[in-house]
Design an enzyme around this catalytic site. Structure first.
Site, short mmCIF file in Angstrom:
data_model
loop_
_atom_site.label_atom_id
_atom_site.label_comp_id
_atom_site.label_asym_id
_atom_site.label_seq_id
_atom_site.Cartn_x
_atom_site.Cartn_y
_atom_site.Cartn_z
N ASP A 111 36.72 2.05 -37.58
CA ASP A 111 37.67 0.94 -37.59
C ASP A 111 38.53 1.06 -36.35
O ASP A 111 39.15 2.10 -36.12
CB ASP A 111 38.56 1.01 -38.85
CG ASP A 111 37.81 0.56 -40.11
OD1 ASP A 111 37.10 1.39 -40.73
OD2 ASP A 111 37.92 -0.64 -40.45
N SER A 140 41.59 9.46 -35.64
CA SER A 140 41.47 10.23 -36.89
C SER A 140 40.01 10.23 -37.33
O SER A 140 39.36 9.18 -37.26
CB SER A 140 42.31 9.59 -38.01
OG SER A 140 43.68 9.55 -37.68
N MET A 185 44.58 5.08 -32.76
CA MET A 185 44.34 4.16 -33.87
C MET A 185 42.92 4.21 -34.41
O MET A 185 42.76 4.06 -35.64
CB MET A 185 44.68 2.74 -33.39
CG MET A 185 44.61 1.70 -34.49
SD MET A 185 42.97 0.93 -34.63
CE MET A 185 42.34 1.67 -36.08
N PRO A 186 41.83 4.39 -33.61
CA PRO A 186 40.52 4.38 -34.24
C PRO A 186 40.43 5.34 -35.43
O PRO A 186 40.93 6.47 -35.34
CB PRO A 186 39.58 4.84 -33.12
CG PRO A 186 40.27 4.46 -31.87
CD PRO A 186 41.71 4.55 -32.15
N ILE A 187 39.94 4.83 -36.54
CA ILE A 187 39.74 5.67 -37.73
C ILE A 187 38.25 5.74 -37.99
O ILE A 187 37.58 4.72 -38.08
CB ILE A 187 40.50 5.09 -38.94
CG1 ILE A 187 42.00 5.21 -38.69
CG2 ILE A 187 40.09 5.76 -40.23
CD1 ILE A 187 42.88 4.59 -39.74
#
Lengths: 61, 61, 61, 61, 61, 61
Positions: free
Chosen positions: D7, E40, E1-3
């Site tokens: 995401d 993360s 921000m990338p999960i």
């Protein structure tokens, strides 16, 4: 209670989605005994540029 | 560190989303002690044709 | 209908989990109007060796 | 067999996505021994209003 | 921000997981420009009886 | 290509899981035309203390 998330390439018709959720719900009920009303299904349509296999985007195949 | 994914039917306003992430972050901090800045929340808006319960699409209800 | 998935490091007590789901459900109801009985929450406990930030495992910090 | 879900905030170009799936597949193969053709990657583009950190929407920062 | 969420069959060593998160973080930074500290990664170890391809459990292959 | 994630309460037998993945794969093939070998299914067994509905843990019901 079973919660199902189905990611698949975009392009399925509304009728295909109707059939998909009907049949998947039935499949889960028959195999696990979970009552249909306890089963939630989320469908996620994916753009071909957002799915990759073996390091290649589906949109490049 | 807590990572939260919230799938809900599309249609919520920006203000509702602001309140949603503020309150959910607070709820997690108060109950688990995780500091707010460690909490990530992903909201996924769903079309009614992409959610089903008891084998029926939400768009058909 | 809202479906919530919460991934967090293992170690929370049962009471913390009780409080977590109670408060998160309340937060979602207050901000989106979704009735409590429509809200499902999945908690996933993670081992420290299964979570990383900035390329480092939590178990190595 | 490894299934990867990424995401990230919307706005990446097609070329960035090509490079992303190529490099992530390579990273997984090199570290776990999983063959590239067994690795599936799903990319989910997020609107800034659908991601929050520390209780604040990315679109409000 | 990338999960990032990575589901893979259980059995990887701690060192393999260290290398996995290091290399995947690097791959994402190089391809999207996202800074390492914003990335993360969640690893989910799967039992062979909990993964299926073509309708067959991995534990039955 | 369809990737399916099924979260359900722990306790299903191996035979139930065999039947589950067989029937769900068949349901997806029949409704969307996706070939069985393209369908991946992840089953996630949940402790009752890790699932909540209407703000209550399943372990408290």
């Amino acid at each position: 209670m079973p919660i199902v998330q189905i990611d698949l390439l975009e392009g399925r018709t509304l009728d295909q989605k109707r059939l998909l959720v009907e049949k998947v719900t039935q499949a889960i009920t028959e195999s696990t005994g979970a009552p249909p009303e306890s089963i939630s299904i989320i469908i996620r349509d994916m753009l071909k540029e957002n799915y990759a296999k073996a390091g290649k985007l589906a949109s490049d195949k």
